[in-house]
Design a protein around this motif. Structure first.
Motif, PDB file in Angstrom:
ATOM      1  N   LEU A 194       0.817  -0.979  -0.149  1.00 33.39           N
ATOM      2  CA  LEU A 194       0.286   0.015   0.326  1.00 33.39           C
ATOM      3  C   LEU A 194       0.690   1.209  -1.021  1.00 33.39           C
ATOM      4  O   LEU A 194      -0.208   2.263  -0.306  1.00 33.39           O
ATOM      5  N   GLU A 195       2.233   1.116   0.858  1.00 36.65           N
ATOM      6  CA  GLU A 195       2.762   2.331   0.715  1.00 36.65           C
ATOM      7  C   GLU A 195       3.345   2.692  -0.769  1.00 36.65           C
ATOM      8  O   GLU A 195       3.589   3.549  -1.374  1.00 36.65           O
ATOM      9  N   ALA A 196       3.875   1.501  -1.589  1.00 40.30           N
ATOM     10  CA  ALA A 196       4.879   1.819  -2.289  1.00 40.30           C
ATOM     11  C   ALA A 196       3.497   2.348  -3.697  1.00 40.30           C
ATOM     12  O   ALA A 196       3.291   2.585  -4.752  1.00 40.30           O
ATOM     13  N   LEU A 197       2.228   2.064  -3.435  1.00 38.23           N
ATOM     14  CA  LEU A 197       0.595   2.229  -4.414  1.00 38.23           C
ATOM     15  C   LEU A 197       0.575   3.452  -4.436  1.00 38.23           C
ATOM     16  O   LEU A 197       0.442   4.239  -5.055  1.00 38.23           O
ATOM     17  N   LEU A 198       0.510   3.881  -3.019  1.00 35.85           N
ATOM     18  CA  LEU A 198       0.653   5.534  -3.111  1.00 35.85           C
ATOM     19  C   LEU A 198       1.767   6.135  -3.413  1.00 35.85           C
ATOM     20  O   LEU A 198       1.775   7.637  -3.823  1.00 35.85           O
TER      21      LEU A 198
ATOM     22  N   TRP B  45      -5.805   2.995  -6.064  1.00 37.14           N
ATOM     23  CA  TRP B  45      -5.369   1.862  -6.325  1.00 37.14           C
ATOM     24  C   TRP B  45      -5.885   2.209  -8.055  1.00 37.14           C
ATOM     25  O   TRP B  45      -4.745   1.399  -8.496  1.00 37.14           O
ATOM     26  N   GLY B  46      -6.814   3.008  -8.114  1.00 36.13           N
ATOM     27  CA  GLY B  46      -7.282   2.704 -10.187  1.00 36.13           C
ATOM     28  C   GLY B  46      -5.857   3.437 -11.206  1.00 36.13           C
ATOM     29  O   GLY B  46      -6.100   3.346 -12.095  1.00 36.13           O
TER      30      GLY B  46
ATOM     31  N   THR C 223      -4.803  -4.707 -12.579  1.00 30.33           N
ATOM     32  CA  THR C 223      -6.305  -4.884 -11.836  1.00 30.33           C
ATOM     33  C   THR C 223      -6.466  -6.336 -11.950  1.00 30.33           C
ATOM     34  O   THR C 223      -6.846  -5.879 -13.355  1.00 30.33           O
ATOM     35  N   VAL C 224      -5.827  -7.624 -12.067  1.00 29.49           N
ATOM     36  CA  VAL C 224      -6.364  -8.474 -11.404  1.00 29.49           C
ATOM     37  C   VAL C 224      -7.013  -9.195 -10.833  1.00 29.49           C
ATOM     38  O   VAL C 224      -6.099  -9.581  -9.866  1.00 29.49           O
ATOM     39  N   HIS C 225      -8.491  -9.590 -11.676  1.00 24.30           N
ATOM     40  CA  HIS C 225      -8.865 -10.823 -10.001  1.00 24.30           C
ATOM     41  C   HIS C 225      -9.290 -11.601  -9.945  1.00 24.30           C
ATOM     42  O   HIS C 225     -10.385 -11.819 -10.959  1.00 24.30           O
TER      43      HIS C 225
END
Length: 764
Positions: free
Chosen positions: A450-454, A482-483, A488-490
């Motif tokens: 999440l830190e890398a995402l931010l 996130w977007g 992104t794969v789910h």
């Protein structure tokens, strides 16, 4: 406002009983799982049946007629719903429109039926083929720097796809393999390993038949692991004393009626579960255990002076432990005033608990996320182990430490290689068996992802199940970022909120559920998983799949890996993705060769009643610690919350309802707490309500009080009177996750500290 103090809500029945049966029936009527549902439930958690996708509780060698609980039945019926979430329905709505729906509404649409890709031009998911999906995702992963991609696992996937997932990640070029344990029990994996050398519990199911006392901390079996209620009931009936520490008075630890006992059902006479029930402050378990230990040491000193039988096991302490003197010094120099203030429990009650410990031959410590999800959660686990070590209550029959795990295979995923830590991966075996050279750098935990995402450095995400964006802290910041990912794969069974935060390229890949038949080239396939007691079980589904387009998790992982690695100039013939997909026994042979001490003859043993035991060093008093002994720890704090008390500040505990498993919400009934109709509520004790000028039903806003510059709020919460310690609030996960700062986590494991969130309450 009325001058009369509000009456706290409560459930006036017992856990189990007819209420449990009615809860199952309500979900069946809603989901219409259809003919065969009863047979599927009858086979659940039995040899040659499928293993429950809910909690990781053990499957006994001699199962009962119905070896499932209320929540396990709900999970299975939820999976087997007759409703279908088709591409036609999804594509009628923009993602922006769907995002306004609750997670409950989305999952109520039913099972996903075909692969879908996100079309940014129309803001809609549209139908795609499997070939199209694998090719496009593989090309995108090839384009991205592997270290900028995260492979997350939710904890439900079986050992076979989990093993391949870890191999895929490392063959691709990273160790970014966080899983759901990062969000709940990673503190166990780190904290327990530090003190006894085992990252998992030390007991087996049979130990519960031989204990004289159970110290039960921070876990709610009535909602989260109801199959545990029967062995607890049996222990209580034979005189075992259960000593409970929990901020909330949970029905499953107060009284229970076994739905499979005709006499109990006819008489409606419950079994009393807890000998003592202490409503500890959030994070106060360290101080509470300090008080219990203080009393035990006093009893031992008195016995020593009088020449009576000792409480402490001096021989065990000398041979098997290290660091006891430092702990004794701290305990003796910590006053009762500080212990009472930090725990919220009276000295007399803690001394009574100490008397129970001193009088018991065999003691088991059971705990859940009430211990692990704190800033100093590792120290709380250390204090529980301190107590158990005093009389050698680890490594013998009827004694030990038992963390209650959530997802059904979250422990097993770590066992077979899903870990971000290079030192825990079977690197040499990868090289020997697969000619695979793995990355040397550690990957990141969920918080680090999440830190890398931010900061924009994480570009891609693959989710092997789960609803991660809802489960994490700091929703507002995380959801905005996130977007922005490239991919992104789910891999999923139902539509959820995380799917509605698509990256620039986004895919939904629908998979089978565990109860469904998995047919591959060699025939019907079996998968395996590991329970909380380190036992491995085979699981075979026999239900007709919800759609002919569904693939197994194993087939999807292998398909993604094959398509991604095909872009490499040099192919590795030992990465036999097609052969592994065609026959899962070949994957199990590979697991057995990778972990020969634990998984030898895996194919031959996987269907034996009660599973096969993969072993545990601490269970046999083999301490794989730095000192080679079990470690006493000297706590540096008396409360595990990272931010202390202040005027007007509360500590919020997030909880699950009786109609919920993790982020999956089955309905809006929290029967065992006497709460119905909404999840947007905050529980508060009547005295605190009066002090803050609040009335039952008032709407309030919770404001984060984490002493940083970030604004965190959740509005529109209904005030609900409930029996809680002063200064404690409770409310539902994941609705209150926006109040958890990303940096507010256990010091060692980085598990979010969701059981002691500092907040203030403001009337709207």
């Amino acid at each position: 406002m009325s001058s009369r103090k509000a009456e706290p809500r409560e459930y006036h029945g017992a856990a189990g009983g007819f209420g449990s049966l009615q809860g199952i029936a309500r979900i069946e009527l809603k989901e219409r799982a259809g003919p065969g549902a009863a047979e599927t439930l009858y086979r659940q958690n039995k040899p040659e049946g499928h293993m429950c996708t809910s909690c990781a509780w053990a499957k006994p060698p001699n199962p009962h007629l119905a070896e499932f609980c209320e929540n396990g039945a709900k999970a299975t019926l939820w999976d087997l719903t007759s409703e279908r979430c088709t591409p036609e329905w999804i594509s009628r709505h923009t993602v922006t429109e769907l995002r306004e729906r609750s997670g409950y509404e989305l999952e109520m649409r039913g099972r996903l039926t075909e692969p879908m890709r996100y079309d940014a031009g129309t803001d809609r998911y549209v139908r795609a083929s499997w070939d199209e999906a694998f090719a496009a995702i593989g090309a995108e992963l090839h384009r991205l720097d592997p270290k900028s991609v995260t492979f997350y696992a939710s904890g439900k996937a079986a050992l076979e796809p989990s093993y391949l997932y870890a191999v895929f990640a490392r063959a691709y070029g990273h160790n970014n393999l966080p899983d759901s344990s990062n969000m709940c029990h990673e503190t166990t994996s780190v904290g327990l390993k530090k003190v006894v050398g085992s990252p998992v519990g030390t007991c087996t199911l049979q130990d519960l038949d031989h204990c004289d006392a159970i110290f039960y901390l921070g876990q709610n079996p009535g909602t989260n692991s109801p199959r545990l209620l029967r062995p607890l009931m049996q222990a209580a009936k034979r005189g075992c004393k259960i000593i409970t520490f929990n901020p909330l008075r949970e029905k499953g630890l107060l009284e229970f009626i076994d739905p499979q006992d005709p006499v109990a059902m006819l008489t409606q006479k419950p079994t009393k579960m807890s000998h003592m029930y202490m409503q500890v402050k959030p994070g106060g378990d360290i101080a509470a255990l300090m008080g219990v230990i203080k009393r035990v040491l006093e009893i031992d000193d008195e016995a020593k002076e009088k020449g009576l039988a000792r409480t402490l096991d001096d021989a065990f302490l000398a041979e098997h432990t290290h660091g006891f003197d430092a702990l004794r010094h701290t305990v003796e120099n910590t006053g009762w005033d500080a212990i009472e203030a930090n725990s919220g429990i009276a000295r007399a009650d803690l001394e009574r608990a100490g008397d129970v410990y001193a009088g018991a031959k065999n003691v088991i410590g059971i705990y859940g996320m009430g211990l692990t999800q704190h800033v100093h959660g590792s120290q709380a686990i250390g204090m529980l182990v301190n107590l158990l070590l005093l009389n050698g209550n680890i490594g013998r029959q009827g004694a030990g430490c038992t963390p209650i795990r959530g997802h059904s295979n979250v422990q097993g995923q770590r066992t077979v290689g899903i870990t971000e830590k290079t030192k825990l991966a079977p690197v040499e075996k990868y090289r020997e068996l697969l000619d695979l050279e793995t990355p040397e750098e550690d990957g990141h935990t969920t918080v680090e992802f999440l830190e890398a995402l931010l900061d924009g450095s994480n570009k891609g995400f693959i989710g092997l199940g789960g609803n991660l964006a809802q489960a994490v802290p700091d929703h507002e910041r995380v959801h905005r970022a996130w977007g922005e990912m490239e991919l992104t794969v789910h891999i999923a069974t139902k539509l959820n909120k995380t799917h509605l935060m698509p990256g620039k390229s986004s895919w939904i890949l629908p998979c089978l559920v565990r109860a469904e038949e998995d047919m591959q080239a060699s025939g019907r396939q079996t998968v395996t998983m590991e329970d909380s007691f380190s036992h491995i079980y085979g699981s075979i589904g026999k239900r007709k799949p919800a759609s002919e387009q569904l693939k197994s998790e194993t087939a999807i992982v292998a398909g993604l890996a094959k398509a991604t690695l095909a872009h490499r100039e040099t192919r590795n013939p030992k990465l036999a993705w097609d052969e592994w997909t065609g026959d899962y026994a070949r994957i199990r042979d590979l697991i057995a060769h990778t972990f020969p001490d634990e998984f030898h003859d895996m194919n031959g043993r996987m269907n034996q009643p009660g599973g096969f035991y993969r072993g545990n060093g601490a269970h046999d008093r083999i301490w794989k610690t730095d000192s080679g002994k079990a470690e006493f720890t000297d706590p540096t704090v008396l409360n595990a919350c990272g931010i202390g008390e202040a005027d007007g500040r509360f500590h919020l505990v997030t909880v699950r309802s009786n109609d919920q498993f993790n982020t999956t919400v089955y309905g809006h009934s929290d029967r065992l707490r006497g709460l119905e109709g909404t999840r947007m509520m905050v529980m508060i004790n009547p005295d605190d309500m009066e002090r803050h000028g609040l009335a039952d039903g008032d709407l309030v806003t919770l404001i984060g009080d984490a002493e940083d510059d970030m604004e965190r709020t959740v509005r529109g919460l209904k005030v609900t009177p409930y029996r809680l310690p002063d200064g404690c609030l409770a409310g539902y996960f994941p609705e209150l996750n926006p109040l958890v700062p990303l940096w507010y986590h256990d010091k060692l494991s980085k598990t979010p500290a969701s059981k002691g969130i500092p907040v203030r309450i403001v009337k709207e």
